[in-house]
Design a protein around this motif. Structure first.
Motif, PDB file in Angstrom:
ATOM      1  N   ALA A  46     126.854  19.353-117.428  1.00 18.65           N
ATOM      2  CA  ALA A  46     126.550  19.077-118.840  1.00 18.65           C
ATOM      3  C   ALA A  46     127.822  18.675-119.580  1.00 18.65           C
ATOM      4  O   ALA A  46     127.821  17.724-120.371  1.00 18.65           O
ATOM      5  N   THR A  47     128.922  19.363-119.294  1.00 15.90           N
ATOM      6  CA  THR A  47     130.184  19.070-119.965  1.00 15.90           C
ATOM      7  C   THR A  47     130.724  17.690-119.574  1.00 15.90           C
ATOM      8  O   THR A  47     131.090  16.886-120.441  1.00 15.90           O
ATOM      9  N   ALA A  48     130.762  17.431-118.266  1.00 16.35           N
ATOM     10  CA  ALA A  48     131.280  16.140-117.809  1.00 16.35           C
ATOM     11  C   ALA A  48     130.431  15.006-118.363  1.00 16.35           C
ATOM     12  O   ALA A  48     130.941  13.970-118.806  1.00 16.35           O
ATOM     13  N   ALA A  49     129.105  15.192-118.354  1.00 14.75           N
ATOM     14  CA  ALA A  49     128.211  14.128-118.814  1.00 14.75           C
ATOM     15  C   ALA A  49     128.373  13.874-120.306  1.00 14.75           C
ATOM     16  O   ALA A  49     128.138  12.767-120.783  1.00 14.75           O
ATOM     17  N   THR A  50     128.782  14.913-121.045  1.00 17.39           N
ATOM     18  CA  THR A  50     128.976  14.731-122.484  1.00 17.39           C
ATOM     19  C   THR A  50     130.333  14.100-122.778  1.00 17.39           C
ATOM     20  O   THR A  50     130.417  13.065-123.451  1.00 17.39           O
ATOM     21  N   ALA A  51     131.386  14.710-122.226  1.00 16.27           N
ATOM     22  CA  ALA A  51     132.734  14.238-122.549  1.00 16.27           C
ATOM     23  C   ALA A  51     133.009  12.864-121.945  1.00 16.27           C
ATOM     24  O   ALA A  51     133.751  12.058-122.503  1.00 16.27           O
ATOM     25  N   PHE A  65     120.596  14.090-121.977  1.00 19.11           N
ATOM     26  CA  PHE A  65     120.089  15.425-122.295  1.00 19.11           C
ATOM     27  C   PHE A  65     120.899  16.506-121.578  1.00 19.11           C
ATOM     28  O   PHE A  65     120.357  17.265-120.779  1.00 19.11           O
ATOM     29  N   PRO A  66     122.202  16.559-121.875  1.00 23.45           N
ATOM     30  CA  PRO A  66     123.073  17.484-121.124  1.00 23.45           C
ATOM     31  C   PRO A  66     122.666  18.952-121.290  1.00 23.45           C
ATOM     32  O   PRO A  66     122.787  19.728-120.351  1.00 23.45           O
ATOM     33  N   LYS A  67     122.150  19.307-122.478  1.00 21.56           N
ATOM     34  CA  LYS A  67     121.820  20.725-122.662  1.00 21.56           C
ATOM     35  C   LYS A  67     120.610  21.113-121.828  1.00 21.56           C
ATOM     36  O   LYS A  67     120.497  22.250-121.391  1.00 21.56           O
TER      37      LYS A  67
END
Lengths: 345, 447
Positions: free
Chosen positions: A78-83, B80-82
């Motif tokens: 989730a972090t890698a995909a966001t940042a 949809f990372p969360k």
């Protein structure tokens, strides 16, 4: 050893396989662009024939890496995909264009102009994708992706839009091109073609050496923790010394035209570079806020995943071996070269 | 367009694009394998030519399917990372298994496409069988993960934290079986009808061409049998939805009022303001029977649920009607084909194909399966809204904080339009290059 470390190890091994196999397919795209001289056409044909039957399978290693990441370490994904939303998106576009352009070239009109157009798209995408892949890995190693309460606080640009990740990007490209050139010496019995790719491998090998030095120097400020890790951990140091030995071995083998040895040394070199990075970064998945332990999924998930990976490996490796036996044996390659029209039924 | 809508649009567009290639990737290998098996049995070269022709088309479509599938596996996290951070540990399992199925499929497809002259005919056929099986397995695993989003299972939430995670129970979630069955059958039916339609089109211009006659017979057998089975699996799925997601069933039907002995609507336009569905033909007791097997059972209406949990009713209802309509037409054509085949059973083989009206109907029916797949996925995905995990997490809670999501949405849309045009053009080239008059030498000829 804790389960999550084993799973992380398998993820690393999958990434290494991706680099060794799919990486060389990208490298093939580089040499497609730089095909020149009287044998340019033969060079391109050799590259296409080496890649065609295997690239789809080689590509799946990346999917495996991603799937292991989001199953076993969901917060890290989730972090890698966001940042890294932007470079990852660019990488995806590259993956899409590379794969489709290559296939479209095979099935579109055989007119030179049409073929050249697809070749160009294929090779440009083959160059951009590894660079962006390297940028994302460089950003992860740099320690600039920061997380608080599961939310990324370092923004969408700062972590990857820096000198160090870009240096890693070009380093990845050079490595892939080097691997491809070394492998291609073994894909043909034509002495002149072999020489062409030997020369390319030597040049690419030299570029790899220069870029490795640049990456190392930039790491002092660009990825200080990981660089400190190299000297901190005895393992990491040993791996780096081994890497240097294999790199020299690959060069020597190329120089003396022992191509099988060159292939083994080059593959070992690339594997050790990735392993060295992993050991220097251990125990962080995304330095400095996410470790293997803090990101790990519950034990039951890891156990089941390990079971699935075990069963999967039992099916996968024999199949893979069969694929390469069918297409990468010397005599089949000769048959393909002598009878290129029969390759595609 | 706000970022949530852009993210949803990008995901929807990516899925809508990929699913066509995924469905073909499941079904085409079966058609190829049947043709090749017929070749090994009869030694009639025409079957070999057919298998090779189909293999070429499959190769193009598989490549596009593989890369667009890769895009999706990343997009789950990019958009949809969360959701992935929350649910990865629970539903990563089917994705991992899908990874290996995809591996197997890619390896053996490579062997199949490029190994015609390199391995024995039996081994080659075997490679094709593995491609067909692993393709179907990929589809099953991915749909299991989607079914979990509709009927989440295998965990408990205590103080907002997930506990007692059980990935096996998550895979065995209540909708898993009915959704996978429905999708796999849809893949065969849609592909079978589309391929049959293409060959029917060629037969109208060249009625005696044996190549197209054989191709049509194989494709229509696969498409027809599955089109006849599909309404049964649809019924199983509808009953599961009625049990597990009554609000979604109400949206399918545009059912606002709770009703005992509810009728089933054909057509109709839901008016979400006035909370009524107009202009529908209603078959009394139909919905109660279909949903619960009892004409006097009570069907819950949308009004019984909080307004902020309603999916967009009009879209879901219309998509549902279109899916059912396409399915019924396909069922009718499948039955017609079977009847023609049976009636001509004593006539020379292939006589049942000889009717221009029949061929024209097949041409018109060619896109129906894919329209049904697309609208069916609208029903599943829009019908699940506003949830990304039904009853657990809202889509708006899962979306990435990344701003400017309209940029990747537009970029991927343009990219996929480009790919669709090229793919269509290349397939057209393949069809146009198909043998006018069949000559055995063609089988050994290269492209």
């Amino acid at each position: 050893m804790p389960l999550e470390t084993i799973v992380a190890g398998i993820m690393l091994v999958s990434l290494i396989f991706y680099a060794l196999l799919a990486g060389a397919d990208y490298g093939g795209g580089v040499w497609d662009l730089f095909a020149f001289g009287t044998r340019a056409k033969q060079q391109r044909e050799l590259i296409a024939k080496a890649i065609s039957p295997v690239w789809e399978a080689n590509h799946v290693w990346l999917i495996l890496v991603i799937v292991i990441l989001f199953t076993a370490f969901p917060p890290a994904f989730a972090t890698a995909a966001t940042a890294l939303h932007i470079p990852l998106t660019l990488m995806l576009i590259g993956i899409v264009l590379r794969g489709t352009a290559f296939t479209f070239r095979t099935y579109d009109s055989k007119h030179d102009r049409v073929q050249r157009r697809w070749s160009l798209l294929f090779s440009i995408a083959s160059i951009i994708t590894p660079i962006v892949l390297g940028i994302t890995l460089g950003a992860i190693a740099s320690g600039t992706i920061r997380v608080e309460n599961n939310a990324v606080t370092s923004g969408f640009f700062a972590s990857w839009l820096a000198l160090f990740p870009f240096a890693v990007g070009f380093f990845a490209l050079a490595l892939f091109a080097f691997l491809a050139a070394v492998y291609l010496t073994l894909e043909t019995n034509d002495r002149q073609l072999q020489e062409d790719f030997r020369n390319r491998a030597l040049v690419a090998g030299a570029v790899v050496g220069i870029l490795a030095l640049i990456v190392f120097l930039l790491a002092a400020t660009g990825a200080p923790t990981v660089r400190a890790g190299i000297s901190r951990s005895r393992w990491a140091l040993a791996l780096h010394i081994l890497t240097a030995i294999f790199a020299s071995g690959a060069f020597l083998a190329l120089w003396t035209r022992r191509f099988r040895w060159a292939q083994i040394c080059a593959a070992a070199q690339v594997s050790l570079i990735l392993a060295g990075w992993a050991f220097a970064q251990y125990p962080f998945l995304i330095e400095p806020d996410i470790t293997i332990t803090t990101a790990a999924a519950p034990r039951i998930t890891l156990q089941l995943l390990l079971g699935a990976l075990g069963v999967g490996a039992v099916l996968l490796f024999p199949s893979y071996y069969y694929l390469f036996r069918v297409f990468k044996r010397k005599n089949t390659l000769i048959a393909i070269r002598e009878n290129p029209d029969k390759v595609i039924g | 367009m706000d970022d949530l809508l852009a993210a949803r649009s990008q995901m929807a567009m990516s899925l809508a694009f990929h699913i066509i290639f995924a469905a073909i990737g499941i079904a085409m290998p079966l058609l190829m394998v049947i043709a090749e098996w017929r070749y090994l049995r009869t030694k009639d070269e025409i079957y070999l030519t057919l298998a090779k022709r189909w293999a070429k088309g499959t190769s193009i479509l598989f490549a596009v399917g593989a890369v667009s599938g890769t895009v999706l596996s990343f997009e789950l996290g990019l958009l949809f990372p969360k959701f992935m951070g929350y649910a990865g540990a629970i539903i990563g399992m089917p994705f991992s298994l899908e990874g290996f199925a995809f591996f197997t499929e890619a390896i053996f497809l490579g062997i199949y496409l490029y190994g015609w002259d390199r391995i024995s005919p039996r081994k080659h056929l075997f490679a094709g069988v593995i491609v067909a099986l692993s393709g179907a397995a990929s589809g099953v695993f991915v749909v299991i993960a989607n079914a979990w989003m509709n009927t989440p299972a295998g965990f408990r939430i205590v103080n907002g934290q997930l506990t007692e995670i059980d990935p096996v129970a998550a895979m065995m979630n209540p909708n898993a079986f009915s959704q996978t069955l429905h999708m796999i059958l849809a893949a065969y039916a849609a592909t079978g009808f589309a391929v049959a339609g293409i060959h029917a089109f060629m037969l109208i211009r060249d009625p005696t061409n044996r190549f197209h006659r054989i191709a049509l017979a194989i494709a229509l057998s696969v498409g027809g049998v599955t089109a006849i089975l599909q309404p049964l699996s649809g019924d199983i799925l509808a009953k599961a939805v009625a049990r597990n997601q009554p609000i979604k069933l109400a949206a399918f039907e545009g059912q606002f009022e709770t009703e005992t002995g509810a009728g089933v609507r054909i057509g109709g336009i839901p008016d979400e303001e006035k909370r009524e569905t107009n202009y529908a033909i209603t078959i009394p007791y139909g919905l109660s029977i279909l949903a619960y097997g009892d004409p006097h059972s009570t069907v819950k209406g949308l009004n019984d649920f909080p307004q902020n949990e309603h999916p967009p009713v009009a879209i879901v209802h219309l998509a549902f009607q279109m899916m059912i309509g396409c399915g019924m037409l396909m069922l009718g054509i499948a039955a017609w084909s079977a009847w023609r085949f049976w009636r001509n059973r004593k006539n020379p083989a292939g006589k049942w194909i000889d009717s221009n009206r029949f061929l024209r109907a097949l041409v018109c029916a060619a896109p129906l399966g894919f329209i049904a797949i697309e609208t069916g996925w609208v029903v599943t995905e829009v019908g699940r809204q506003p949830w990304i995990i039904f009853g657990v997490m809202r889509t708006s809670e899962a979306v990435t904080p990344m701003p400017g999501l309209i940029v990747p949405f537009v970029t991927f849309t343009l990219l996929y339009i480009f790919l669709a045009i090229i793919t269509g053009w290349l397939l057209l080239r393949q069809v146009a290059a198909s043998p006018k008059e069949f000559e055995p030498a063609e089988a050994n000829d290269a492209a």
